[in-house]
Design a protein around this motif. Sequence first.
Motif, mmCIF file in Angstrom:
data_model
loop_
_atom_site.group_PDB
_atom_site.id
_atom_site.type_symbol
_atom_site.label_atom_id
_atom_site.label_comp_id
_atom_site.label_asym_id
_atom_site.label_seq_id
_atom_site.Cartn_x
_atom_site.Cartn_y
_atom_site.Cartn_z
ATOM 1 N N GLU A 1 0.825 -1.202 0.000
ATOM 2 C CA GLU A 1 0.000 0.000 0.000
ATOM 3 C C GLU A 1 0.863 1.257 0.000
ATOM 4 O O GLU A 1 0.587 2.219 -0.727
ATOM 5 C CB GLU A 1 -0.930 -0.016 1.211
ATOM 6 C CG GLU A 1 -1.928 1.134 1.232
ATOM 7 C CD GLU A 1 -2.954 0.961 2.319
ATOM 8 O OE1 GLU A 1 -3.007 1.829 3.210
ATOM 9 O OE2 GLU A 1 -3.691 -0.036 2.287
ATOM 10 N N GLU B 1 -4.297 6.384 -6.740
ATOM 11 C CA GLU B 1 -5.389 7.102 -6.117
ATOM 12 C C GLU B 1 -6.523 6.145 -5.796
ATOM 13 O O GLU B 1 -6.623 5.057 -6.375
ATOM 14 C CB GLU B 1 -5.891 8.212 -7.046
ATOM 15 C CG GLU B 1 -4.837 9.271 -7.358
ATOM 16 C CD GLU B 1 -5.369 10.338 -8.298
ATOM 17 O OE1 GLU B 1 -6.530 10.183 -8.750
ATOM 18 O OE2 GLU B 1 -4.634 11.308 -8.578
ATOM 19 N N GLU B 2 -7.358 6.576 -4.864
ATOM 20 C CA GLU B 2 -8.474 5.745 -4.446
ATOM 21 C C GLU B 2 -9.372 5.435 -5.648
ATOM 22 O O GLU B 2 -9.722 6.304 -6.438
ATOM 23 C CB GLU B 2 -9.281 6.453 -3.360
ATOM 24 C CG GLU B 2 -10.410 5.608 -2.793
ATOM 25 C CD GLU B 2 -11.080 6.267 -1.595
ATOM 26 O OE1 GLU B 2 -12.170 5.818 -1.219
ATOM 27 O OE2 GLU B 2 -10.485 7.222 -1.046
ATOM 28 N N ASP C 1 -10.070 -2.849 -6.052
ATOM 29 C CA ASP C 1 -10.178 -1.397 -6.130
ATOM 30 C C ASP C 1 -9.358 -0.808 -4.988
ATOM 31 O O ASP C 1 -9.576 -1.141 -3.821
ATOM 32 C CB ASP C 1 -11.638 -0.949 -6.012
ATOM 33 C CG ASP C 1 -12.442 -1.294 -7.249
ATOM 34 O OD1 ASP C 1 -11.820 -1.395 -8.325
ATOM 35 O OD2 ASP C 1 -13.659 -1.480 -7.146
ATOM 36 N N PHE C 2 -8.408 0.061 -5.337
ATOM 37 C CA PHE C 2 -7.501 0.606 -4.330
ATOM 38 C C PHE C 2 -8.256 1.570 -3.409
ATOM 39 O O PHE C 2 -8.877 2.539 -3.869
ATOM 40 C CB PHE C 2 -6.339 1.321 -5.005
ATOM 41 C CG PHE C 2 -5.307 1.844 -4.047
ATOM 42 C CD1 PHE C 2 -4.743 1.015 -3.095
ATOM 43 C CD2 PHE C 2 -4.893 3.173 -4.096
ATOM 44 C CE1 PHE C 2 -3.782 1.489 -2.222
ATOM 45 C CE2 PHE C 2 -3.941 3.646 -3.224
ATOM 46 C CZ PHE C 2 -3.391 2.812 -2.276
ATOM 47 N N LYS C 3 -8.209 1.269 -2.118
ATOM 48 C CA LYS C 3 -8.807 2.145 -1.116
ATOM 49 C C LYS C 3 -7.841 2.213 0.054
ATOM 50 O O LYS C 3 -7.860 1.358 0.947
ATOM 51 C CB LYS C 3 -10.157 1.622 -0.654
ATOM 52 C CG LYS C 3 -10.875 2.583 0.293
ATOM 53 C CD LYS C 3 -12.261 2.077 0.652
ATOM 54 C CE LYS C 3 -12.960 3.065 1.578
ATOM 55 N NZ LYS C 3 -14.316 2.606 1.970
ATOM 56 N N PRO C 4 -6.946 3.198 0.061
ATOM 57 C CA PRO C 4 -5.921 3.248 1.112
ATOM 58 C C PRO C 4 -6.548 3.429 2.475
ATOM 59 O O PRO C 4 -7.480 4.218 2.659
ATOM 60 C CB PRO C 4 -5.055 4.443 0.715
ATOM 61 C CG PRO C 4 -5.937 5.280 -0.151
ATOM 62 C CD PRO C 4 -6.853 4.332 -0.865
ATOM 63 N N ARG D 1 -10.520 -0.741 6.224
ATOM 64 C CA ARG D 1 -11.462 -0.628 5.115
ATOM 65 C C ARG D 1 -12.800 -1.284 5.443
ATOM 66 O O ARG D 1 -13.795 -1.030 4.786
ATOM 67 C CB ARG D 1 -10.880 -1.289 3.869
ATOM 68 C CG ARG D 1 -9.510 -0.764 3.501
ATOM 69 C CD ARG D 1 -8.877 -1.659 2.472
ATOM 70 N NE ARG D 1 -7.425 -1.619 2.587
ATOM 71 C CZ ARG D 1 -6.589 -1.849 1.600
ATOM 72 N NH1 ARG D 1 -7.054 -2.123 0.428
ATOM 73 N NH2 ARG D 1 -5.300 -1.814 1.785
#
Length: 533
Positions: free
Chosen positions: A402, A411-412, A428-431, A448
């Motif tokens: 991450e 980016e998210e 799906d990237f969700k930091p 998350r």
Amino acid sequence: MAVPTFVDRVQLHVAAGSGGNGVASVHREKFKPLGGPDGGNGGPGGSVILRVDPDVTTLVDYHHSPKRKAESGGHGAGDHKNGAHGADLVLPVPSGTVVSVPGGEVLADLVGPGAELVVAQGGRGGLGNAALASKSRKAPGFALLGEPGEELEIVLELKVVADIGLVGFPSAGKSSLIASISRARPKIADYPFTTLVPNLGMVTAGDVTFTVADVPGLIEGAAEGRGLGHDFLRHIERCAAIVHVLDTATLEPGRNPVDDLDTIENELHRYGGLDDRPRLVALNKVDVPDGREIGAMVVDELRERGLRVFEISAASGEGTRELTFAMAEIVKAARAEKETEVEERIVLRPKAVGGPEFTVTKTGAGWRVRGTKPERWVRQTDFSNDEAVGFLADRLNRLGVETRLLELGAEEGDAVLIGDPDDSVVFDFKPGIDAGAENLARRGEDFRFQEDRPAAQRRRQIQEALPERSETETRADVARRIDRPDEYGPQSYEIGSEDDPDVVSDEDAWLENDPEAAADTEDGANDGAEDRG
């Protein structure tokens, strides 16, 4: 269609066994409805192993059955029962088998009884929830899946292990010579290409015993695939010496022993790797009318080239004793030279994996993550279980995936692909954290999937303030100072005095209104007792 009895090259599809899945189970018995996790681990899958067997001389079994698979591991069960180990699949091969991939890369050269190679590694078994339990995760509600075993195509190529190789045109008498000097009984006839497979014979000359092999079907153009010689030239690569068997009684027009020798030498040179081997020349069939005269005409010319020439008759045995002792002399010298070399144990190791544990590259489909650990963790994850997905996210975050994505500008909402392009898992990237911040979540937790609880925030504040406390302060003192900074500021006091917060008279009333503070106070009291001790 004729069924082959000798096969020296096959392409084999091998598949190792898959590892068994771990199981999520909770121990239950009377008066103990929740006795803790007791899920067992899955068993590892069996590997595919190639092993040299002295009793095997051909690869014909794999020609008929070109697909082989090892046994998979058993799944885990409750009550701490681990799955059974999958049995290894051992494939016997002849000595001198070269293992490679279809592209040509050589994996191993198996020579000598017992030499073996693990060509496909079995998959690891998945961990059960008993093995995943920890101090902060008392009862995991998930387990890890087993890994699939390795699966690949390999090429097995047999190169006969012999000391002396006999080469010559068809019907020159190579098979007859082997039958004359050994107990081998190959098929012998008076037509070309009688011999369709290499023949081996054990020969004893004095105190030396050695192996002689003939190469069938050598003709002009054999190095380019004409005749049968191209398929069998590999069988003389391991020979210590080459013996040219020349026919002095051929009935074919335009042929003579010298031209036959030059033709065969040209094919050996074009094949490559055989120019440094000692040569002997056997002028065969001198018992046939005109055979001795033709032999006498060329013997001086051959000796002028520096070759040792022997006039023999494989049918009557004339001159074969002298030829076998000359062979033995070369073999003995070659073995003595080999013994003087320092023989090191051959250890086959996989290729070293250098560099970082994972890589992140930006592609048209999204951010692609490659690495042994991330890809293995993805294969072990049950995506139908949110807790298992959270555990995967935590492992990837601790590995630094991450953080690396944020550094590269992800980016998210961006697509993140983990694994081979043909078999990727897409996220799906969700930091869960800002760039540069530290993830203080417990193992298996992921921000998350849950809100940041006030209790977690408070524990984090206490943990961050602990390094600044004085020597006489306990964890409970720090907690009270954070909650009521006006009343409990940094101060010094003597333990046991009236100023000691542990003996404040109205503390009980305050703790009744804040149960979490009460828990922290109890922990602090234990810490304080350890400090005093």
